[in-house]
Design a protein around this motif. Structure first.
Motif, PDB file in Angstrom:
ATOM      1  N   ARG A 306       0.998  -1.331  -0.109  1.00 31.30           N
ATOM      2  CA  ARG A 306      -0.157  -0.108  -0.175  1.00 31.30           C
ATOM      3  C   ARG A 306       0.842   1.473  -0.006  1.00 31.30           C
ATOM      4  O   ARG A 306       1.943   1.491   0.511  1.00 31.30           O
ATOM      5  CB  ARG A 306      -0.874  -0.132   1.185  1.00 31.30           C
ATOM      6  N   ASP A 307       0.400   2.270  -0.512  1.00 34.17           N
ATOM      7  CA  ASP A 307       1.010   3.801  -0.489  1.00 34.17           C
ATOM      8  C   ASP A 307       1.404   3.882   0.841  1.00 34.17           C
ATOM      9  O   ASP A 307       2.502   4.542   0.903  1.00 34.17           O
ATOM     10  CB  ASP A 307       0.216   4.671  -0.892  1.00 34.17           C
ATOM     11  N   ALA A 308       0.757   3.819   1.955  1.00 36.04           N
ATOM     12  CA  ALA A 308       1.241   3.960   3.593  1.00 36.04           C
ATOM     13  C   ALA A 308       2.542   3.104   3.773  1.00 36.04           C
ATOM     14  O   ALA A 308       3.381   3.697   4.414  1.00 36.04           O
ATOM     15  CB  ALA A 308       0.216   3.858   4.312  1.00 36.04           C
ATOM     16  N   GLU A 309       2.522   1.967   3.155  1.00 36.65           N
ATOM     17  CA  GLU A 309       3.499   1.172   3.567  1.00 36.65           C
ATOM     18  C   GLU A 309       4.769   1.510   2.667  1.00 36.65           C
ATOM     19  O   GLU A 309       6.118   1.444   3.461  1.00 36.65           O
ATOM     20  CB  GLU A 309       3.106  -0.310   3.272  1.00 36.65           C
ATOM     21  N   ARG A 310       4.699   2.057   1.642  1.00 39.22           N
ATOM     22  CA  ARG A 310       5.778   2.515   0.611  1.00 39.22           C
ATOM     23  C   ARG A 310       6.385   3.743   1.196  1.00 39.22           C
ATOM     24  O   ARG A 310       7.417   4.058   1.427  1.00 39.22           O
ATOM     25  CB  ARG A 310       5.298   2.692  -0.832  1.00 39.22           C
ATOM     26  N   HIS A 311       5.495   4.619   2.039  1.00 45.13           N
ATOM     27  CA  HIS A 311       5.954   5.977   2.623  1.00 45.13           C
ATOM     28  C   HIS A 311       6.720   5.566   3.756  1.00 45.13           C
ATOM     29  O   HIS A 311       7.802   6.023   4.081  1.00 45.13           O
ATOM     30  CB  HIS A 311       4.657   6.632   2.972  1.00 45.13           C
ATOM     31  N   ALA A 312       6.233   4.565   4.550  1.00 42.71           N
ATOM     32  CA  ALA A 312       6.804   4.165   5.861  1.00 42.71           C
ATOM     33  C   ALA A 312       8.417   3.582   5.534  1.00 42.71           C
ATOM     34  O   ALA A 312       9.301   3.762   6.171  1.00 42.71           O
ATOM     35  CB  ALA A 312       6.085   3.290   6.511  1.00 42.71           C
ATOM     36  N   ASN A 314      10.138   4.111   2.738  1.00 41.00           N
ATOM     37  CA  ASN A 314      11.077   5.341   2.273  1.00 41.00           C
ATOM     38  C   ASN A 314      11.791   5.923   3.648  1.00 41.00           C
ATOM     39  O   ASN A 314      12.749   6.315   3.574  1.00 41.00           O
ATOM     40  CB  ASN A 314      10.432   6.118   1.478  1.00 41.00           C
ATOM     41  N   ARG A 315      10.740   6.305   4.614  1.00 39.67           N
ATOM     42  CA  ARG A 315      11.190   7.086   5.740  1.00 39.67           C
ATOM     43  C   ARG A 315      12.232   6.134   6.503  1.00 39.67           C
ATOM     44  O   ARG A 315      13.283   6.815   6.972  1.00 39.67           O
ATOM     45  CB  ARG A 315      10.022   7.591   6.846  1.00 39.67           C
ATOM     46  N   THR A 317      14.099   3.908   5.317  1.00 42.74           N
ATOM     47  CA  THR A 317      15.307   3.715   4.339  1.00 42.74           C
ATOM     48  C   THR A 317      16.297   4.914   4.797  1.00 42.74           C
ATOM     49  O   THR A 317      17.555   4.844   4.982  1.00 42.74           O
ATOM     50  CB  THR A 317      15.048   3.820   3.080  1.00 42.74           C
ATOM     51  N   ILE A 403       7.792  -3.357   5.452  1.00 43.58           N
ATOM     52  CA  ILE A 403       8.525  -2.199   5.559  1.00 43.58           C
ATOM     53  C   ILE A 403       9.822  -2.424   5.709  1.00 43.58           C
ATOM     54  O   ILE A 403      10.754  -1.841   5.236  1.00 43.58           O
ATOM     55  CB  ILE A 403       7.521  -1.447   6.538  1.00 43.58           C
TER      56      ILE A 403
END
Length: 539
Positions: A306-312, A314-315, A317, A403
Motif C-alpha cells: 500500500r502507499d502508506a507502507e511504501r511511504h513508511a 522510504n522514511r 530507508t 516495511i
C-alpha cells in the motif's frame, strides 16, 4: 491410454484455437504472454488462455514458443487481476500449468525422429516431463509450489486404468520421478509408491529410478541420449521395441494404481500448507522436530504494498542510511614538512640536531588527517509469530515485516524474514532482492495446535543440518556467521518468548551473545515488579 505427450508439440505448428480480442480471457492471455516472455527469454512467446473443450490442461510448441492454457482451470476471468503478482495464489493450478509449459519451451529442444518406435518415443517423452521441471526448478526454485499444484491437472488417473507393468512404470515416471526432481514431496506419493512397488517390485523400481535420474542430467538438445534412455526404459519392462513397437495393451484386471494416483493428487490439492510434514523415519534424532519450509505456502497470499507502507519504507530507508553513515576519523600525525601546525619544541630539537651534525629525527609539524570509516555491515532479521495467539496482529505484523525488509535491502543491508509457529517458514531469504509484494501471514485458530513447544534455549533454534550458534541459518556467510549475525525484531505474545505451558508454538530464546541487539515487541504487559524491588529483565 492417453499419451503423456498430448500437451507437447515439439515439431512446431500453431494452436488449433486462439482467444479473440473480445474474449473475456484476452486480459489473461496478454498478461501471461508478458510473463512467458520474461520466463523463457523468448520475445516471440504467445500464451492463449481459452477453454480446452476436453483437451489437455495446457500444451506448447517449443519451436514457436506458443502456449495454450485451459481457461477452465481459472473458471472466472474476474477472479483476479493477472497483471498483479497476487493473482497466482488465486489460480495456483493454472499458473503451475503455465510454468510447466514454459519449462517445455525453455528445455524441450529435442525432437524424437519419426523412425523411433512409438513405445520408445512415449518412454522418452515420459522422462522429459520430470527432466524439464527439474531443470526449470534449478533456476527458479521458488516456483516449485506452482509446479507441484500443476501436477493435479497434468496427471490423469485414467491414464493407468489397469495394473500392468507399463502402467505402473508410467505412474512411477510421473510421480516418483518428480520427487527426485524436487517438485513433489515424499509424503505426497507415499500411498502411490506402495501400489507401484506392489506391481513392479523393488528391484525393477531401482532400475527405473536410475534411468530417470540419469535423464535429469541430460542436456536440452541431446536427442540421442534421451532416445537411448527410452529404449532402456522399455527393455527393463521386458519390451523389445524391434518386436513390439506399439504401446502395450491394458490387459490387467485391477486398478489399484489409478486409485493410488487419485489419492496422491487429492493430497497435493487439499494440502493447505503446500508443505507436508516430513516422514517420521527421515527426521534427525538429534535435531529439532520443527519442519522448515523454504518456500512460501500458497495460502499465504501476496498483495501489492500500500502507499502508506511504501511511504513508511522510504522514511525508514533514510533513517537506516543516516544511522549507518560514519563520520571520517580524525587523527593527528607529526610531519617533517608542512602543511600543518608548527610545534616550537620539535622545531628547536630539529635545529639542535642539525647543528650537532646528527641525523634529524624530529618532526616539527603536526597535521590532522581524516580517514573514512567504512559503513558497518547491517544485518536485519525479522521473526513473525504465526501462532493462534497472534491472530489479531497478523496483518500489522505482515505489513511491518515488509516495511523493514524493503527498507533494509534498499539501505544496503542483508535482510531475512521468518514466520514461526508449529513450523518455520522462510518468507524472505537472505541476499534476496527487496520484496515488491507484501506477504499476508495467516494464523491458525487460537489454541488450534496441539504440538508442545520446544524447551527454551540460549540461542535461536536452528533446524539446519549443521546449525551455528547464532540466530539465523542460511546458505550465505553473512547470515550464518555468529560474529556478523544480528538477531531480529521478535513479536510474540507475552512479555518475552512464550512459555511451553501456555503457548503451543516454537520457543525462541535469547541469543548467546549479550552484545547482540534484539528488539522484542510484546502484546501483553510486562509483569509487575517483585516485592524486593527488582525489575523484570528486558530482552
Amino acid at each position: 491410454m492417453t499419451s503423456v505427450s498430448a500437451h507437447l508439440r515439439p515439431s512446431g505448428g500453431s494452436p488449433t484455437s486462439t482467444a479473440p480480442a473480445t474474449s473475456p480471457w484476452g486480459r489473461w492471455s496478454a498478461a501471461w504472454t508478458r510473463q512467458a516472455a520474461t520466463l523463457t527469454g523468448r520475445l516471440d512467446a504467445i500464451v492463449t488462455v481459452t477453454p480446452a473443450d476436453g483437451g489437455p490442461p495446457g500444451f506448447s510448441y517449443p519451436a514457436t514458443a506458443q502456449i495454450q492454457v485451459d481457461a477452465d482451470l481459472i473458471a472466472d476471468p474476474a477472479i483476479a487481476d493477472p497483471r498483479r503478482p497476487g493473482h497466482r495464489s488465486k489460480v495456483p493450478v493454472a499458473y503451475g500449468v503455465l510454468l510447466h509449459e514454459c519449462a517445455h519451451v525453455i528445455h524441450s529442444q529435442w525432437d524424437p525422429p519419426p523412425t523411433v518406435a512409438p513405445v520408445v518415443r512415449e518412454a522418452a517423452l515420459l522422462l522429459e516431463e520430470s527432466r524439464i521441471e527439474r531443470r526449470y526448478r534449478d533456476t527458479r526454485p521458488r516456483d516449485r509450489r506452482w509446479l507441484r499444484r500443476a501436477v493435479t491437472s497434468i496427471i490423469d488417473p485414467a491414464d493407468t486404468p489397469t495394473d500392468t507393468l507399463w502402467s505402473a512404470a508410467y505412474a512411477a515416471g510421473l510421480l516418483l520421478a518428480r520427487v527426485d526432481a524436487r517438485i513433489l514431496y515424499p509424503a505426497d506419493v507415499r500411498e502411490a509408491r506402495r501400489a507401484i512397488t506392489t506391481v513392479l517390485g523393488r528391484k525393477l523400481i531401482r532400475g527405473l529410478r536410475a534411468v530417470w535420474r540419469e535423464a535429469h542430467t541430460v542436456g536440452d538438445t541431446d536427442t540421442t541420449r534421451m532416445i537411448e534412455l527410452g529404449e532402456r526404459w522399455c527393455r527393463l519392462l521386458g519390451i523389445d521395441p524391434t518386436v513390439t513397437p506399439g504401446l502395450p495393451a491394458d490387459d490387467a484386471a485391477t486398478s489399484a494404481i489409478a486409485a493410488a494416483i487419485s489419492g496422491a493428487l487429492d493430497t497435493i490439492l487439499h494440502n493447505p500448507a503446500d508443505t507436508p510434514e516430513p516422514a517420521s523415519d527421515s527426521s534427525r534424532p538429534d535435531g529439532p522436530s520443527i519442519h522448515v519450509d523454504t518456500e512460501t505456502p500458497i495460502t499465504w497470499a501476496e498483495r501489492d504494498a500500500r502507499d502508506a507502507e511504501r511511504h513508511a519504507a522510504n522514511r525508514l530507508t533514510a533513517l537506516l542510511r543516516r544511522a549507518r553513515h560514519r563520520e571520517p576519523a580524525r587523527t593527528r600525525e607529526p610531519s617533517a614538512a608542512p602543511p600543518g601546525r608548527l610545534r616550537t619544541g620539535a622545531a628547536v630539537t630539529l635545529a639542535a640536531q642539525h647543528a650537532a651534525g646528527a641525523i634529524p629525527t624530529a618532526q616539527p609539524w603536526q597535521r590532522t588527517v581524516r580517514r573514512p570509516i567504512p559503513d558497518p555491515e547491517l544485518t536485519v532479521g525479522i521473526l513473525i509469530d504465526a501462532s493462534g495467539s497472534m491472530e489479531d496482529f497478523a496483518k500489522p505484523m505482515s505489513s511491518a515485516a515488509w516495511i523493514v525488509a524493503h527498507a533494509a535491502t534498499r539501505a544496503g543491508a542483508t535482510s531475512a524474514t521468518l514466520a514461526y509457529g508449529d513450523r518455520i517458514t522462510v518468507l524472505i531469504p537472505p541476499a534476496a532482492a527487496r520484496p515488491q509484494s507484501a506477504t499476508c501471514a495467516p494464523t491458525p485458530a487460537r489454541n488450534g495446535s496441539s504440538k508442545p513447544a520446544p524447551k527454551p534455549t540460549d540461542s535461536y533454534t536452528c533446524p539446519h543440518p549443521a546449525p551455528h550458534a547464532c540466530s539465523w541459518w542460511s546458505p550465505t556467510a553473512t547470515m550464518s556467521t555468529p560474529t556478523n549475525a544480528k538477531p531480529p525484531s521478535l513479536a510474540c505474545t507475552g512479555p518475552d518468548a512464550p512459555s511451553s505451558g501456555s503457548h503451543p508454538t516454537t520457543n525462541i530464546g535469547h541469543p548467546r551473545s549479550t552484545t547482540t541487539p534484539r528488539l522484542s515487541l510484546s502484546t501483553t504487559p510486562a509483569p509487575a515488579s517483585t516485592s524486593s524491588g527488582t525489575q523484570p529483565s528486558r530482552p
